[in-house]
Design an enzyme around this catalytic site. Sequence first.
Site, mmCIF file in Angstrom:
data_model
loop_
_atom_site.group_PDB
_atom_site.id
_atom_site.type_symbol
_atom_site.label_atom_id
_atom_site.label_comp_id
_atom_site.label_asym_id
_atom_site.label_seq_id
_atom_site.Cartn_x
_atom_site.Cartn_y
_atom_site.Cartn_z
ATOM 1 N N TYR A 117 0.823 -1.218 0.000
ATOM 2 C CA TYR A 117 0.000 0.000 0.000
ATOM 3 C C TYR A 117 0.857 1.269 0.000
ATOM 4 O O TYR A 117 1.898 1.307 0.657
ATOM 5 C CB TYR A 117 -0.902 0.025 1.241
ATOM 6 C CG TYR A 117 -1.804 1.230 1.241
ATOM 7 C CD1 TYR A 117 -2.920 1.265 0.422
ATOM 8 C CD2 TYR A 117 -1.509 2.354 2.001
ATOM 9 C CE1 TYR A 117 -3.729 2.377 0.376
ATOM 10 C CE2 TYR A 117 -2.329 3.473 1.963
ATOM 11 C CZ TYR A 117 -3.429 3.477 1.140
ATOM 12 O OH TYR A 117 -4.230 4.587 1.090
ATOM 13 N N TRP A 139 1.057 5.711 -1.657
ATOM 14 C CA TRP A 139 0.757 6.685 -2.708
ATOM 15 C C TRP A 139 1.843 6.780 -3.768
ATOM 16 O O TRP A 139 1.598 7.277 -4.848
ATOM 17 C CB TRP A 139 0.552 8.065 -2.084
ATOM 18 C CG TRP A 139 -0.860 8.337 -1.715
ATOM 19 C CD1 TRP A 139 -1.661 7.551 -0.938
ATOM 20 C CD2 TRP A 139 -1.645 9.462 -2.114
ATOM 21 N NE1 TRP A 139 -2.904 8.132 -0.819
ATOM 22 C CE2 TRP A 139 -2.921 9.321 -1.516
ATOM 23 C CE3 TRP A 139 -1.400 10.597 -2.884
ATOM 24 C CZ2 TRP A 139 -3.946 10.257 -1.690
ATOM 25 C CZ3 TRP A 139 -2.418 11.527 -3.040
ATOM 26 C CH2 TRP A 139 -3.682 11.347 -2.459
HETATM 27 N N1 LIG Z 1 -2.254 7.971 12.435
HETATM 28 C C1 LIG Z 1 -2.631 8.041 11.164
HETATM 29 N N2 LIG Z 1 -2.039 7.265 10.260
HETATM 30 C C2 LIG Z 1 -2.401 7.313 8.965
HETATM 31 C C3 LIG Z 1 -3.423 8.196 8.547
HETATM 32 C C4 LIG Z 1 -4.049 9.007 9.526
HETATM 33 O O1 LIG Z 1 -4.984 9.784 9.219
HETATM 34 N N3 LIG Z 1 -3.610 8.919 10.813
HETATM 35 N N4 LIG Z 1 -3.777 8.237 7.222
HETATM 36 C C5 LIG Z 1 -3.545 7.046 6.439
HETATM 37 C C6 LIG Z 1 -3.738 7.299 5.020
HETATM 38 S S1 LIG Z 1 -5.282 7.905 4.576
HETATM 39 C C7 LIG Z 1 -2.802 7.044 4.078
HETATM 40 S S2 LIG Z 1 -3.206 7.231 2.428
HETATM 41 C C8 LIG Z 1 -1.469 6.545 4.445
HETATM 42 C C9 LIG Z 1 -0.354 7.096 3.558
HETATM 43 O O2 LIG Z 1 0.754 6.281 3.645
HETATM 44 P P1 LIG Z 1 1.765 6.080 2.424
HETATM 45 O O3 LIG Z 1 1.069 6.229 1.131
HETATM 46 O O4 LIG Z 1 2.532 4.838 2.653
HETATM 47 O O5 LIG Z 1 2.714 7.344 2.655
HETATM 48 P P2 LIG Z 1 3.754 8.035 1.680
HETATM 49 O O6 LIG Z 1 4.650 8.839 2.545
HETATM 50 O O7 LIG Z 1 3.040 8.754 0.592
HETATM 51 O O8 LIG Z 1 4.566 6.812 1.103
HETATM 52 C C10 LIG Z 1 4.923 6.704 -0.221
HETATM 53 C C11 LIG Z 1 6.346 6.179 -0.299
HETATM 54 O O9 LIG Z 1 6.637 5.910 -1.661
HETATM 55 C C12 LIG Z 1 7.939 6.437 -1.957
HETATM 56 N N5 LIG Z 1 7.984 6.707 -3.407
HETATM 57 C C13 LIG Z 1 7.650 7.845 -4.054
HETATM 58 N N6 LIG Z 1 7.824 7.689 -5.375
HETATM 59 C C14 LIG Z 1 8.258 6.428 -5.581
HETATM 60 C C15 LIG Z 1 8.611 5.675 -6.742
HETATM 61 O O10 LIG Z 1 8.529 6.125 -7.872
HETATM 62 N N7 LIG Z 1 9.020 4.396 -6.544
HETATM 63 C C16 LIG Z 1 9.121 3.830 -5.316
HETATM 64 N N8 LIG Z 1 9.537 2.581 -5.219
HETATM 65 N N9 LIG Z 1 8.798 4.532 -4.203
HETATM 66 C C17 LIG Z 1 8.361 5.792 -4.336
HETATM 67 C C18 LIG Z 1 8.048 7.660 -1.093
HETATM 68 O O11 LIG Z 1 9.397 8.029 -0.914
HETATM 69 C C19 LIG Z 1 7.358 7.192 0.195
HETATM 70 O O12 LIG Z 1 8.261 6.588 1.071
HETATM 71 O O13 LIG Z 1 -1.206 6.865 5.815
HETATM 72 C C20 LIG Z 1 -2.205 6.365 6.688
HETATM 73 N N10 LIG Z 1 -1.773 6.525 8.064
HETATM 74 N N1 LIG Z 2 -1.585 18.377 2.688
HETATM 75 C C1 LIG Z 2 -1.987 17.106 2.640
HETATM 76 N N2 LIG Z 2 -3.214 16.804 2.162
HETATM 77 C C2 LIG Z 2 -3.630 15.508 2.128
HETATM 78 C C3 LIG Z 2 -2.799 14.439 2.527
HETATM 79 C C4 LIG Z 2 -1.517 14.792 3.050
HETATM 80 O O1 LIG Z 2 -0.735 13.922 3.461
HETATM 81 N N3 LIG Z 2 -1.148 16.111 3.084
HETATM 82 N N4 LIG Z 2 -3.238 13.144 2.449
HETATM 83 C C5 LIG Z 2 -4.375 12.843 1.571
HETATM 84 C C6 LIG Z 2 -5.000 11.574 1.916
HETATM 85 S S1 LIG Z 2 -4.156 10.158 1.553
HETATM 86 C C7 LIG Z 2 -6.242 11.466 2.452
HETATM 87 S S2 LIG Z 2 -6.914 9.937 2.719
HETATM 88 C C8 LIG Z 2 -7.021 12.642 2.796
HETATM 89 C C9 LIG Z 2 -7.678 12.491 4.172
HETATM 90 O O2 LIG Z 2 -8.659 13.425 4.337
HETATM 91 P P1 LIG Z 2 -9.393 13.543 5.762
HETATM 92 O O3 LIG Z 2 -9.758 12.194 6.235
HETATM 93 O O4 LIG Z 2 -10.458 14.545 5.625
HETATM 94 O O5 LIG Z 2 -8.197 14.176 6.586
HETATM 95 P P2 LIG Z 2 -7.595 14.165 8.056
HETATM 96 O O6 LIG Z 2 -6.575 15.241 7.988
HETATM 97 O O7 LIG Z 2 -7.181 12.818 8.473
HETATM 98 O O8 LIG Z 2 -8.790 14.568 8.992
HETATM 99 C C10 LIG Z 2 -9.484 15.799 8.873
HETATM 100 C C11 LIG Z 2 -9.915 16.264 10.234
HETATM 101 O O9 LIG Z 2 -10.853 15.367 10.815
HETATM 102 C C12 LIG Z 2 -10.908 15.683 12.191
HETATM 103 N N5 LIG Z 2 -11.347 14.503 12.938
HETATM 104 C C13 LIG Z 2 -10.614 13.466 13.392
HETATM 105 N N6 LIG Z 2 -11.408 12.580 14.050
HETATM 106 C C14 LIG Z 2 -12.662 13.085 14.000
HETATM 107 C C15 LIG Z 2 -13.933 12.646 14.500
HETATM 108 O O10 LIG Z 2 -14.075 11.607 15.126
HETATM 109 N N7 LIG Z 2 -15.008 13.453 14.250
HETATM 110 C C16 LIG Z 2 -14.910 14.620 13.553
HETATM 111 N N8 LIG Z 2 -16.014 15.323 13.357
HETATM 112 N N9 LIG Z 2 -13.719 15.062 13.092
HETATM 113 C C17 LIG Z 2 -12.627 14.290 13.290
HETATM 114 C C18 LIG Z 2 -9.514 16.132 12.597
HETATM 115 O O11 LIG Z 2 -9.605 17.338 13.364
HETATM 116 C C19 LIG Z 2 -8.812 16.327 11.267
HETATM 117 O O12 LIG Z 2 -8.111 17.538 11.188
HETATM 118 O O13 LIG Z 2 -6.182 13.796 2.819
HETATM 119 C C20 LIG Z 2 -5.436 13.924 1.622
HETATM 120 N N10 LIG Z 2 -4.863 15.253 1.638
HETATM 121 MO MO LIG Z 3 -5.239 8.330 2.318
#
Ligand SMILES: Nc1nc2c(c(=O)[nH]1)N[C@H]1C(S)=C(S)[C@@H](COP(=O)(O)OP(=O)(O)OC[C@H]3O[C@@H](n4cnc5c(=O)[nH]c(N)nc54)[C@H](O)[C@@H]3O)O[C@H]1N2
Ligand SMILES: Nc1nc2c(c(=O)[nH]1)N[C@H]1C(S)=C(S)[C@@H](COP(=O)(O)OP(=O)(O)OC[C@H]3O[C@@H](n4cnc5c(=O)[nH]c(N)nc54)[C@H](O)[C@@H]3O)O[C@H]1N2
Ligand SMILES: [Mo]
Length: 747
Positions: free
Chosen positions: A112, A114
């Site tokens: 998994y 991005w």
């Molecule tokens: N506590 C907490 N944890 C969370 C979340 C949260 O809300 N709270 N959100 C979750 C969510 S929604 C998501 S999507 C995940 C995100 O988690 P990830 O998608 O795993 O996070 P990234 O840092 O985008 O990791 C992408 C990796 O790919 C590498 N990369 C970039 N380009 C390339 C390439 O061309 N080739 C290769 N081989 N590698 C490459 C980057 O250097 C990086 O290390 O985190 C989750 N974790």
């Molecule tokens: N700049 C930036 N933008 C991103 C990303 C990033 O890494 N950087 N990651 C992208 C990815 S992979 C994803 S999946 C999306 C995620 O998009 P979201 O899921 O919308 O993003 P989060 O930042 O995890 O959460 C948004 C807010 O939800 C609130 N929250 C947490 N728990 C609760 C709850 O129980 N109830 C309510 N009402 N609010 C709550 C928190 O205050 C938090 O700031 O964002 C994307 N956008």
């Molecule tokens: Mo995500």
Amino acid sequence: MDGETRQRRVTSSHWGAFEVVTEGCRIIEAHPFGPDPHPPSIPAILPAAVHHSSRVARPSIRRAWLTTRDRTGRGDGDYVTPPWDEALDIAAQEIDRIRKTHGNGAIYGGSYGWASAGRFHHAQGQIHRFLNCIGGYVASFGSYSTGCAQSIMPHVFGENFLTLTYEAQDSFATIARHTETLVMFGGINPKNSQVSMGGITEHQTAGWFDRFTETGMTRVNIGPQRTDAPEGCDWLPCRPGSDTALMLALAHVLETEGLADHAFLDRYTVGYDRFRAYLMGETDGTPKSPDWAAPLTGVAPATIHDLARRMASTRTLITVAWSLQRQEHGEQPYWMSAVLAAMLGQIGLPGGGVGYGYGAIGGIGKDFRPLGGLTLPQGTNAVPDVIPVARVADMLLHPGQPYDFNGQRRAYPDIRLVYWAGGNPFHHHQDLNRLHEAWTRPETIIVNEPWWTATAQRADIVFPATTPYEREDIGRSPLDDYLFHMPALIPPVGEARDDYAIFAGLAERLGLGVTFTEGRDPAQWIGHLYDGFQARATAAGVEVPTLDALRARNWIKLDIAAEEQPKPILRAFRADPDGAALKTPSGRIEIFSATIDSFGYDDCPGHPVWLPPKEWPGTASTDAPLHLVSPQPGDKLHSQLEAALADIEGARPETILIHETDAAARGVATGDLVRAFNARGAVRARARVTSDIVQGVVALPTGAWFGAPGGNMDANGNPNVLTRDVGTSRLGQGTSAHSALVEVERL
Ligand SMILES: Nc1nc2c(c(=O)[nH]1)N[C@H]1C(S)=C(S)[C@@H](COP(=O)(O)OP(=O)(O)OC[C@H]3O[C@@H](n4cnc5c(=O)[nH]c(N)nc54)[C@H](O)[C@@H]3O)O[C@H]1N2
Ligand SMILES: Nc1nc2c(c(=O)[nH]1)N[C@H]1C(S)=C(S)[C@@H](COP(=O)(O)OP(=O)(O)OC[C@H]3O[C@@H](n4cnc5c(=O)[nH]c(N)nc54)[C@H](O)[C@@H]3O)O[C@H]1N2
Ligand SMILES: [Mo]
């Protein structure tokens, strides 16, 4: 490449397009892309990140694994760096040994993450194609973003959740035209809409909120942080994890004050009677009234009454952030939001009903004609086994053990080899000390990575991957109206190779070279994929240049803008409930689901219910009195570019937001270093004291690189040291990242 030549070219990324200035082999500067009305700040750090000392320079093999097949020392940092051919030989032999001894079902390739934008070199497509070529792998279902919603919402609306959130709901233009009251659970966050998978060129979310101000729309941000919605919105502070209780209380007001639309409920839904008995307290003796919800949510009963009346008397759109299902029992607020919208009777009306994930990524809420294509064919996977994506540590720790998932009883596979490309599980997974332990179980771990992330540091074989700035590609997202030629801006850094070249090298050694490459080099693949895209575009009446012309122009804006047209969720169903019946068992919106009821899950019964998470403010103790939310970072994408950001003076450890009352009780002031901890671990963070967060809640964004395993304090501030690694329920098995309690003390 001429070492003296200065060039200025445009490229695309998940956080948007930007102009890159190169000088010979180096990226010097990155500047905003002219046509973008709200360019993000993220690209500025790119030059420092691409040339950072933390780039993986050479193929690296962990010495202890090479000599003794050691599995426990992962993270020891002791690597040998053989030449590419030798490293590929060793990896190919090991993959071959595992698949011949244990079968391809012993390879985990869910991988998994991005990765980077760019259609051909997308790491997920590359690794899955490679693993399919060699006989398959254990895959993963769903995402960390929306895994729980992907499981629950088809039961309720009979529709794939990703279709709903990306394609089948109203655009911001329709909302501006029709919505009078916007009720945003979890806000709509311009910080998050900076990014969009595959690219986002014109950042418009913030601009739409300016428009909403002009229309006089009432906009209520419900949740723990004022900053989750743009300035000018009303903030209704509400404890995290308690949204379902608030939604139930709103429903209770609608029912008791005669505001529920029973004609809609009768015609379009099933099971309201059973739900109503629960709502009114007939089944459990507890009416879900505003008085009941007030102590759970922290929202005053009068406020709940007023909001319910306002929602019933105006065109109201309920929006739900993805974050609400990234928590224990995340199924409930999602299901309950649909029930609440059904009670208002506005589902299917322009600017009314319910919508999901607005602001979560920048591509949601735009009006475009659909235009797909440009996808590397991945082949078929001969291994049927799939795990819910966030159950990876459970899988590694408990091979063979049964688990429940969405009505099925399954068993975890016995994984011997993990191959990861394009993701950082030691960023994204919960309870990282537990993952570190789980990581000792497989015989071999291989990672392709540009940087020495915490995951790369825990691999036995690390292949240095190029970044998108070091290879040619096409930039395109179906949620965006631009098309980019992404030139190779600089040659590969160090000995980095494209994922494609790495997998082609392994496939060749396994006798499957041509199966993987089909005899094409990257330029030929890009030409091949582009030809298919051009044919599709032409058939759809969209003009696109030839690839050579696109190369010369660098980028174009596609003519796919569509007239604003209402497309609220279930519009066709509302118009014709029999002819356009939903794909649920009843053909209607399922307020009660006989299917879910038949699963017999006490953590997700047959209709939405209030189920307190195991860790939330309601169960706070003296050991762990504060609720930790861990949102996405505003200054970057996940853990990407972190190496360079961490170098900025004062940037690390990461900043934790704490309410002024909680800070005062602990003698903490803005700028102080603090320790946030619970039974799972401890992290260092820098405090910022604020009144923009609900008291009793702290917010620490994700993305700091995991620094210290085994109970030591993580010096950088990665919240996943503290989060709990449990599924949302037996139904969704998504991540429960937002359900964690911690204590904070001054260091
Ligand atoms: N506590 C907490 N944890 C969370 C979340 C949260 O809300 N709270 N959100 C979750 C969510 S929604 C998501 S999507 C995940 C995100 O988690 P990830 O998608 O795993 O996070 P990234 O840092 O985008 O990791 C992408 C990796 O790919 C590498 N990369 C970039 N380009 C390339 C390439 O061309 N080739 C290769 N081989 N590698 C490459 C980057 O250097 C990086 O290390 O985190 C989750 N974790
Ligand atoms: N700049 C930036 N933008 C991103 C990303 C990033 O890494 N950087 N990651 C992208 C990815 S992979 C994803 S999946 C999306 C995620 O998009 P979201 O899921 O919308 O993003 P989060 O930042 O995890 O959460 C948004 C807010 O939800 C609130 N929250 C947490 N728990 C609760 C709850 O129980 N109830 C309510 N009402 N609010 C709550 C928190 O205050 C938090 O700031 O964002 C994307 N956008
Ligand atoms: Mo995500």
